[in-house]
Design a protein around this motif. Structure first.
Motif, PDB file in Angstrom:
ATOM      1  N   GLY A 392       0.812  -1.214   0.000  1.00 19.34           N
ATOM      2  CA  GLY A 392       0.000   0.000   0.000  1.00 19.34           C
ATOM      3  C   GLY A 392       0.842   1.259   0.000  1.00 19.34           C
ATOM      4  N   LEU A 393       1.962   1.240   0.743  1.00 22.12           N
ATOM      5  CA  LEU A 393       2.863   2.395   0.744  1.00 22.12           C
ATOM      6  C   LEU A 393       3.542   2.562  -0.611  1.00 22.12           C
ATOM      7  N   ALA A 394       3.901   1.468  -1.221  1.00 24.47           N
ATOM      8  CA  ALA A 394       4.635   1.531  -2.485  1.00 24.47           C
ATOM      9  C   ALA A 394       3.766   2.003  -3.643  1.00 24.47           C
ATOM     10  N   ASN A 395       2.497   1.604  -3.675  1.00 26.83           N
ATOM     11  CA  ASN A 395       1.642   2.029  -4.784  1.00 26.83           C
ATOM     12  C   ASN A 395       0.801   3.256  -4.458  1.00 26.83           C
ATOM     13  N   CYS A 396       1.156   3.942  -3.357  1.00 23.61           N
ATOM     14  CA  CYS A 396       0.501   5.205  -2.961  1.00 23.61           C
ATOM     15  C   CYS A 396      -0.991   5.022  -2.659  1.00 23.61           C
ATOM     16  N   SER A 397      -1.395   3.805  -2.291  1.00 29.38           N
ATOM     17  CA  SER A 397      -2.797   3.587  -1.917  1.00 29.38           C
ATOM     18  C   SER A 397      -3.029   3.704  -0.420  1.00 29.38           C
ATOM     19  N   ALA A 398      -1.960   3.876   0.350  1.00 32.33           N
ATOM     20  CA  ALA A 398      -2.089   3.984   1.812  1.00 32.33           C
ATOM     21  C   ALA A 398      -1.082   5.011   2.318  1.00 32.33           C
ATOM     22  N   TYR A 399      -1.493   5.684   3.380  1.00 29.07           N
ATOM     23  CA  TYR A 399      -0.572   6.617   4.052  1.00 29.07           C
ATOM     24  C   TYR A 399      -0.465   6.175   5.497  1.00 29.07           C
ATOM     25  N   MET A 400       0.769   5.802   5.901  1.00 29.31           N
ATOM     26  CA  MET A 400       0.974   5.276   7.239  1.00 29.31           C
ATOM     27  C   MET A 400       2.319   5.776   7.757  1.00 29.31           C
ATOM     28  N   PRO A 401       2.322   6.933   8.441  1.00 32.08           N
ATOM     29  CA  PRO A 401       3.596   7.461   8.945  1.00 32.08           C
ATOM     30  C   PRO A 401       4.169   6.563  10.029  1.00 32.08           C
ATOM     31  N   GLY A 402       5.492   6.613  10.169  1.00 30.60           N
ATOM     32  CA  GLY A 402       6.164   5.786  11.170  1.00 30.60           C
ATOM     33  C   GLY A 402       5.783   6.168  12.584  1.00 30.60           C
ATOM     34  N   ASN A 403       5.610   5.153  13.429  1.00 27.71           N
ATOM     35  CA  ASN A 403       5.249   5.441  14.825  1.00 27.71           C
ATOM     36  C   ASN A 403       6.469   5.769  15.670  1.00 27.71           C
ATOM     37  N   VAL A 404       7.680   5.487  15.145  1.00 32.67           N
ATOM     38  CA  VAL A 404       8.906   5.863  15.871  1.00 32.67           C
ATOM     39  C   VAL A 404       9.524   7.102  15.237  1.00 32.67           C
ATOM     40  N   VAL A 405       9.661   7.102  13.912  1.00 35.78           N
ATOM     41  CA  VAL A 405      10.191   8.262  13.190  1.00 35.78           C
ATOM     42  C   VAL A 405       9.241   8.557  12.033  1.00 35.78           C
ATOM     43  N   PRO A 406       8.433   9.601  12.126  1.00 33.51           N
ATOM     44  CA  PRO A 406       7.580   9.992  10.994  1.00 33.51           C
ATOM     45  C   PRO A 406       8.319  10.992  10.105  1.00 33.51           C
ATOM     46  N   TRP A 407       7.963  10.998   8.824  1.00 31.77           N
ATOM     47  CA  TRP A 407       8.594  11.936   7.879  1.00 31.77           C
ATOM     48  C   TRP A 407       7.774  13.233   7.862  1.00 31.77           C
ATOM     49  N   ILE A 408       8.255  14.227   8.576  1.00 29.06           N
ATOM     50  CA  ILE A 408       7.627  15.553   8.582  1.00 29.06           C
ATOM     51  C   ILE A 408       8.732  16.594   8.498  1.00 29.06           C
ATOM     52  N   ASP A 409       8.375  17.712   7.942  1.00 27.51           N
ATOM     53  CA  ASP A 409       9.364  18.755   7.673  1.00 27.51           C
ATOM     54  C   ASP A 409      10.044  19.222   8.948  1.00 27.51           C
ATOM     55  N   ALA A 410       9.264  19.404  10.031  1.00 33.08           N
ATOM     56  CA  ALA A 410       9.838  19.933  11.268  1.00 33.08           C
ATOM     57  C   ALA A 410      10.806  18.952  11.913  1.00 33.08           C
ATOM     58  N   ASN A 411      10.819  17.699  11.466  1.00 31.38           N
ATOM     59  CA  ASN A 411      11.641  16.676  12.101  1.00 31.38           C
ATOM     60  C   ASN A 411      12.968  16.445  11.368  1.00 31.38           C
ATOM     61  N   VAL A 412      13.212  17.217  10.294  1.00 31.95           N
ATOM     62  CA  VAL A 412      14.399  16.996   9.452  1.00 31.95           C
ATOM     63  C   VAL A 412      15.195  18.294   9.333  1.00 31.95           C
ATOM     64  N   GLU A 413      16.484  18.209   9.623  1.00 30.95           N
ATOM     65  CA  GLU A 413      17.406  19.333   9.431  1.00 30.95           C
ATOM     66  C   GLU A 413      18.386  18.982   8.305  1.00 30.95           C
ATOM     67  N   VAL A 414      18.835  19.998   7.556  1.00 33.62           N
ATOM     68  CA  VAL A 414      19.812  19.784   6.475  1.00 33.62           C
ATOM     69  C   VAL A 414      21.019  20.679   6.714  1.00 33.62           C
ATOM     70  N   PHE A 415      22.212  20.173   6.291  1.00 29.32           N
ATOM     71  CA  PHE A 415      23.461  20.881   6.542  1.00 29.32           C
ATOM     72  C   PHE A 415      24.375  20.785   5.306  1.00 29.32           C
ATOM     73  N   GLY A 416      25.312  21.727   5.210  1.00 22.67           N
ATOM     74  CA  GLY A 416      26.403  21.691   4.241  1.00 22.67           C
ATOM     75  C   GLY A 416      26.005  21.905   2.803  1.00 22.67           C
ATOM     76  N   GLY A 417      24.849  22.453   2.511  1.00 22.75           N
ATOM     77  CA  GLY A 417      24.411  22.649   1.139  1.00 22.75           C
ATOM     78  C   GLY A 417      23.314  21.702   0.724  1.00 22.75           C
ATOM     79  N   ALA A 418      22.982  20.753   1.584  1.00 26.60           N
ATOM     80  CA  ALA A 418      21.816  19.914   1.317  1.00 26.60           C
ATOM     81  C   ALA A 418      20.572  20.790   1.378  1.00 26.60           C
ATOM     82  N   SER A 419      19.527  20.368   0.678  1.00 24.44           N
ATOM     83  CA  SER A 419      18.328  21.221   0.603  1.00 24.44           C
ATOM     84  C   SER A 419      17.069  20.374   0.701  1.00 24.44           C
ATOM     85  N   LYS A 420      15.972  21.091   1.038  1.00 30.39           N
ATOM     86  CA  LYS A 420      14.656  20.474   1.067  1.00 30.39           C
ATOM     87  C   LYS A 420      13.799  21.156   0.013  1.00 30.39           C
ATOM     88  N   ALA A 421      13.012  20.364  -0.695  1.00 31.07           N
ATOM     89  CA  ALA A 421      12.153  20.905  -1.741  1.00 31.07           C
ATOM     90  C   ALA A 421      10.824  20.166  -1.722  1.00 31.07           C
TER      91      ALA A 421
END
Length: 433
Positions: A392-421
């Motif tokens: 379901g995650l692979a074919n975009c038919s389900a959305y299930m964020p991680g219960n230990v580490v979810p992917w959210i913008d506020a939870n990710v920092e970038v350094f050295g020229g890396a960027s978020k888009a």
């Protein structure tokens, strides 16, 4: 006094007769019958009138003076009678005003006023001294009655004052009770207002925190999870960092979207290091080696191939029981294995780095092991996901964020020229296809 007046009148109105005797002239006074015309003349033995003497003139003058004195006393008595009448009239009015509440007593006092008026107006004292004494007694009686009126008024006013005092006390009690009720209502209103203000401030603070989080993120993101991290160069200073750490775990599933065309090898998509073990969990493709999974620095090779420059969804599962693992690519399980760090628990409190392999916790990166490409939707669970969930995650038919580490913008920092888009991974993957 009246006897003296009558005698004087007889003396003035009687006949005076002078007779001759052997020694000379003399006066004879005779009583005048009622209705007779008074007159006075000399009667002589020789039946002829003679002229009056000086003694006779003096007596006549004395009589005239007495008459004038009597007339003056009469006028004085008449004046005193008028004064007495006026005092009696005033006294009657005072008694009438005082006796309105008791008719019986009023009649008795009225009769006494009549008797007293009769005594004062019918038979006036003959002596002016007695008249003055009577007037003094009348004034004293009037004074006494006025004092009685004052006492009665005081006796009637005392209950009225008591009633007025009671009424004022009742009004004061009601007023104090009303003031107390108003104070209580004011206190309740203040408490309700304070509670409402506190709730409003709490809601505003939460909203402000949310706005702050959104401001820190890229404003182009439609939602906190719709973004990607770009690491375009193979260096030892471009990387991303997950702010959250891991708890102690006995199983895990980690999934992500990858896009890379680097050669040889895509590098290290992520690594998790803890004090004493920099390679607690590592996913790496280094040089010409296949993609490897490291757990507690123990290695298992995975049958995955993602270096074609397209988006691929990969998932890795592991459990401490027998060290069993699974490898999924684009929703399909491509490999399994066991004996990878069996019965080893994942240690807590470490650091998750995106794009670099850690030689010490959180640092000492090697450029040859750096990831080159883009990644998104890095989620981690503390259990093994079912194959249907991974599909379901692979074919975009389900959305299930991680219960230990979810992917959210506020939870990710970038350094050295890396960027978020911004990235909508399913649309971008469809476009690649």
């Amino acid at each position: 006094m009246l006897t003296l007046v009558v005698g004087l009148l007889f003396l003035v109105g009687g006949h005076t007769v002078r007779t001759q005797d052997a020694t000379g002239s003399r006066f004879v006074c005779n009583a005048i019958p009622p209705g007779a015309e008074p007159g006075c003349g000399y009667v002589s033995t020789g039946n002829r009138f003679q002229s009056s003497s000086p003694v006779e003139d003096e007596l006549r003058n004395t009589i005239i003076q007495l008459r004038e004195t009597i007339l003056q006393q009469k006028e004085t008595i008449v004046s005193q009678q008028g004064t007495i009448k006026e005092l009696n009239s005033k006294l009657a009015r005072c008694e009438a005003a005082a006796d309105v509440s008791s008719q019986g007593k009023s009649r008795g006092q009225g009769s006494r006023r009549k008797e007293y008026g009769k005594n004062t107006m019918g038979d006036l004292p003959r002596d002016p001294g007695e008249t003055i004494d009577q007037l003094g007694k009348t004034m004293q009686s009037l004074k006494g009655r006025l004092e009685n009126l004052e006492v009665r008024w005081h006796n009637h006013a005392a209950p009225l004052r008591e009633l007025l005092r009671q009424r004022l006390g009742a009004l004061e009690t009601q007023l104090l009770r009303k003031v107390a009720e108003l104070e209580e209502e004011k206190s309740q209103l203040y408490n309700e207002t304070a509670a409402h203000r506190q709730r409003t401030e709490s809601a505003l603070n939460s909203l402000l925190e949310r706005i702050t989080e959104l401001e820190k993120s890229n404003n182009a993101f439609k939602s906190p999870e719709d973004f990607k991290v770009s690491l375009p160069l193979r260096t030892n200073y471009l990387y991303g960092r997950i702010k959250k750490s891991l708890p102690e775990m006995y199983a895990f599933t980690v999934c992500m979207w990858l896009k890379s065309s680097a050669s040889p090898g895509i590098g290290t998509p992520f690594s998790y290091g803890v004090p004493g073990q920099a390679n607690e969990i590592v996913l790496i493709e280094w040089g010409n080696n296949p993609i490897e999974l490291l757990v507690n620095d123990k290695v298992a090779q995975l049958p995955l191939s993602v270096s074609d420059g397209r988006w691929h969804h990969i998932c890795i599962t592991w459990t401490t029981r027998d060290g069993f693992w699974e490898a999924y690519q684009d929703g399909e399980r491509l490999g399994t294995g066991d004996n990878l760090a069996p019965w080893h628990p994942i240690k807590p409190g470490g650091v998750i780095i995106l794009g670099q392999e850690q030689d010490v916790v959180g640092g000492r990166f090697d450029a040859t092991q750096a990831f080159v490409g883009e990644l998104s939707q890095f989620n981690m669970w503390d259990r093994v996901l079912r194959p249907v969930d991974i599909m379901g995650l692979a074919n975009c038919s389900a959305y299930m964020p991680g219960n230990v580490v979810p992917w959210i913008d506020a939870n990710v920092e970038v350094f050295g020229g890396a960027s978020k888009a911004a990235l909508e991974i399913c649309e971008d993957r469809a476009f690649d296809s």
